[in-house]
Design a protein around this motif. Structure first.
Motif, PDB file in Angstrom:
ATOM      1  N   ARG A  61       0.843  -1.208   0.000  1.00  0.00           N
ATOM      2  CA  ARG A  61       0.000   0.000   0.000  1.00  0.00           C
ATOM      3  C   ARG A  61       0.873   1.252   0.000  1.00  0.00           C
ATOM      4  O   ARG A  61       0.431   2.333  -0.390  1.00  0.00           O
ATOM      5  N   TYR A  62       2.123   1.075   0.458  1.00  0.00           N
ATOM      6  CA  TYR A  62       3.034   2.213   0.572  1.00  0.00           C
ATOM      7  C   TYR A  62       4.418   1.792   0.069  1.00  0.00           C
ATOM      8  O   TYR A  62       4.808   0.630   0.169  1.00  0.00           O
ATOM      9  N   LEU A  63       5.151   2.763  -0.460  1.00  0.00           N
ATOM     10  CA  LEU A  63       6.490   2.513  -0.976  1.00  0.00           C
ATOM     11  C   LEU A  63       7.432   3.594  -0.464  1.00  0.00           C
ATOM     12  O   LEU A  63       7.200   4.784  -0.671  1.00  0.00           O
ATOM     13  N   LEU A  64       8.484   3.168   0.236  1.00  0.00           N
ATOM     14  CA  LEU A  64       9.502   4.083   0.748  1.00  0.00           C
ATOM     15  C   LEU A  64      10.769   3.903  -0.079  1.00  0.00           C
ATOM     16  O   LEU A  64      11.323   2.805  -0.144  1.00  0.00           O
ATOM     17  N   ILE A  65      11.233   4.982  -0.713  1.00  0.00           N
ATOM     18  CA  ILE A  65      12.401   4.923  -1.590  1.00  0.00           C
ATOM     19  C   ILE A  65      13.529   5.765  -1.006  1.00  0.00           C
ATOM     20  O   ILE A  65      13.360   6.955  -0.741  1.00  0.00           O
ATOM     21  N   TYR A  66      14.685   5.135  -0.818  1.00  0.00           N
ATOM     22  CA  TYR A  66      15.875   5.840  -0.357  1.00  0.00           C
ATOM     23  C   TYR A  66      16.694   6.266  -1.578  1.00  0.00           C
ATOM     24  O   TYR A  66      17.332   5.438  -2.224  1.00  0.00           O
ATOM     25  N   GLY A  67      16.666   7.557  -1.889  1.00  0.00           N
ATOM     26  CA  GLY A  67      17.494   8.088  -2.962  1.00  0.00           C
ATOM     27  C   GLY A  67      16.932   7.825  -4.350  1.00  0.00           C
ATOM     28  O   GLY A  67      16.202   6.853  -4.572  1.00  0.00           O
ATOM     29  N   TRP A  68      17.291   8.692  -5.297  1.00  0.00           N
ATOM     30  CA  TRP A  68      16.780   8.570  -6.657  1.00  0.00           C
ATOM     31  C   TRP A  68      17.897   8.509  -7.716  1.00  0.00           C
ATOM     32  O   TRP A  68      17.635   8.235  -8.885  1.00  0.00           O
ATOM     33  N   SER A  69      19.157   8.716  -7.308  1.00  0.00           N
ATOM     34  CA  SER A  69      20.200   8.998  -8.295  1.00  0.00           C
ATOM     35  C   SER A  69      20.829   7.759  -8.948  1.00  0.00           C
ATOM     36  O   SER A  69      22.036   7.647  -9.109  1.00  0.00           O
ATOM     37  N   ASN A  70      19.975   6.811  -9.306  1.00  0.00           N
ATOM     38  CA  ASN A  70      20.366   5.717 -10.188  1.00  0.00           C
ATOM     39  C   ASN A  70      19.143   5.356 -11.029  1.00  0.00           C
ATOM     40  O   ASN A  70      18.010   5.706 -10.682  1.00  0.00           O
ATOM     41  N   LEU A  71      19.369   4.675 -12.132  1.00  0.00           N
ATOM     42  CA  LEU A  71      18.290   4.432 -13.092  1.00  0.00           C
ATOM     43  C   LEU A  71      17.125   3.683 -12.471  1.00  0.00           C
ATOM     44  O   LEU A  71      15.961   4.036 -12.691  1.00  0.00           O
TER      45      LEU A  71
END
Length: 377
Positions: free
Chosen positions: A98-108
């Motif tokens: 139901r939820y998504l926690l993402i650490y950092g974005w700086s890769n494809l």
């Protein structure tokens, strides 16, 4: 906290990290979660420590996880094309969070997943960047446009402290979208593990000697050479400086240490023993040129130590006060020398500052992180 298994959370992060695993273990007792590690299963070679890191505390116990296949030609967290997970979206969708926690974005991979799940599940983004003037002037408007768009892809943005919040505000994130998640370490483990007596004895220190500690990567960013220069200017017979770590500046530091009996250099030390090294010191110093946070500051404070840190450390604004230490102007040798000298004048004042450190850092803990996450769900 009451267990809430209906709160199903997927966590996306590159690899097992000693600062995150205890938080995942605690959170797994409250909600249903699964961590997706994106870098792959190969051992992590740290490009700054110049060695392979194998932590001696359990990082994969107490929570559900999987290692995604990384097909990058040159795997790594240091460049955009270093993490490519063709099967990531399918595996996350099979978990059906139901939820998504993402650490950092700086890769494809992280970038694509952040975009893909926008509007499908509630997405929470975690980053700890602070404002910097490293980019050429002509590039800054383009960066601002891109990041202002990027952060619209997440429903909630978690900020680690005051400087990190200012960074997100600069790139257009609204107040209602920002949520505080304190940058934390395992305070309990650091505060309760061992003592520094044996380490001080091994260095030949007396009870009245004062030990300044630097722990981290020996690279330009951490700026250990500046501390060495400042220490040499004010060093007295009862002053000692200990470096713990490794990196490209190791040879230079060792060369300097050979000519100065009060400067000691030890190799990288693993997690179980590190609290003892912090406790062996009287003052912890982090002279970084640029540091998004500086979790070694948290560690030193949890061990009850006074701190002296550069104003370019992200943690400086939140964790360093007149009661527990000082902040100096980044890369300013005179300012560092003056403040180092002031702090080393009195052992009793350092001990009092250390007590203040332990009290201040006690609220920057994993339980507060868990409370913050639950408010986002």
């Amino acid at each position: 906290m009451t267990r809430k298994p209906q709160m199903k959370l997927a966590i996306l992060t590159s690899h097992p990290i000693q600062y995150y695993a205890p938080f995942f273990q605690l959170l797994a007792k409250i909600i249903t979660l699964k961590v997706f590690y994106t870098r792959g299963t190969t051992a992590l070679y740290d490009r700054n420590f110049l060695c392979q890191i194998n932590w001696d505390i359990p990082l994969l116990e107490g929570y559900d996880y999987t290692f995604l296949t990384n097909t990058a030609k040159y795997p790594g967290t240091h460049h955009f094309w270093g993490i490519i997970n063709p099967d990531a979206i399918r595996q996350i969708e099979e978990f059906n969070p139901r939820y998504l926690l993402i650490y950092g974005w700086s890769n494809l991979s992280h970038f694509k997943i952040l975009k893909h799940f926008k509007g499908k599940v509630k997405t929470i983004f975690r980053g700890d960047s602070i404002l910097s003037n490293k980019l050429p002037l002509w590039k800054r408007p383009f960066k601002k446009i891109f990041l202002a768009w990027l952060y619209t892809q997440a429903d909630t943005i978690l900020y680690a402290g005051t400087n990190n919040r200012a960074y997100f505000k600069h790139y257009g994130v609204k107040d209602e979208k920002l949520h505080f998640l304190p940058h934390s370490i395992d305070n309990q483990r650091f505060s309760s593990t061992g003592s520094g007596a044996l380490i001080r004895k091994s260095l030949g220190l007396k009870e009245t000697d004062l030990l300044v500690l630097f722990a981290g990567k020996f690279n330009k960013g951490k700026n250990p050479i500046l501390l060495l220069k400042a220490f040499k200017k004010i060093c007295k017979n009862n002053h000692h400086l200990l470096y713990i770590g490794s990196g490209p500046l190791e040879t230079l530091l060792k060369k300097e240490a050979k000519t100065h009996p009060n400067i000691h250099i030890l190799p990288f030390q693993n997690q179980k023993i590190m609290p003892c090294f912090y406790k062996a010191g009287n003052l912890f110093c982090l002279p970084s040129l640029q540091e998004t946070w500086g979790l070694s500051i948290n560690e030193a404070m949890a061990c009850g130590k006074a701190v002296l840190v550069s104003d370019r450390c992200g943690a400086a604004t939140d964790l360093v006060t007149a009661a527990n230490g000082m902040t100096f102007k980044s890369n300013d040798l005179d300012d560092l020398t003056t403040k180092l000298d002031q702090l080393l004048q009195c052992k009793e004042k350092l001990e009092k500052a250390g007590t203040a450190s332990a009290k201040l850092i006690s609220t920057w803990n994993f339980h507060e992180q868990a409370k913050s996450i639950l408010k986002c769900l």
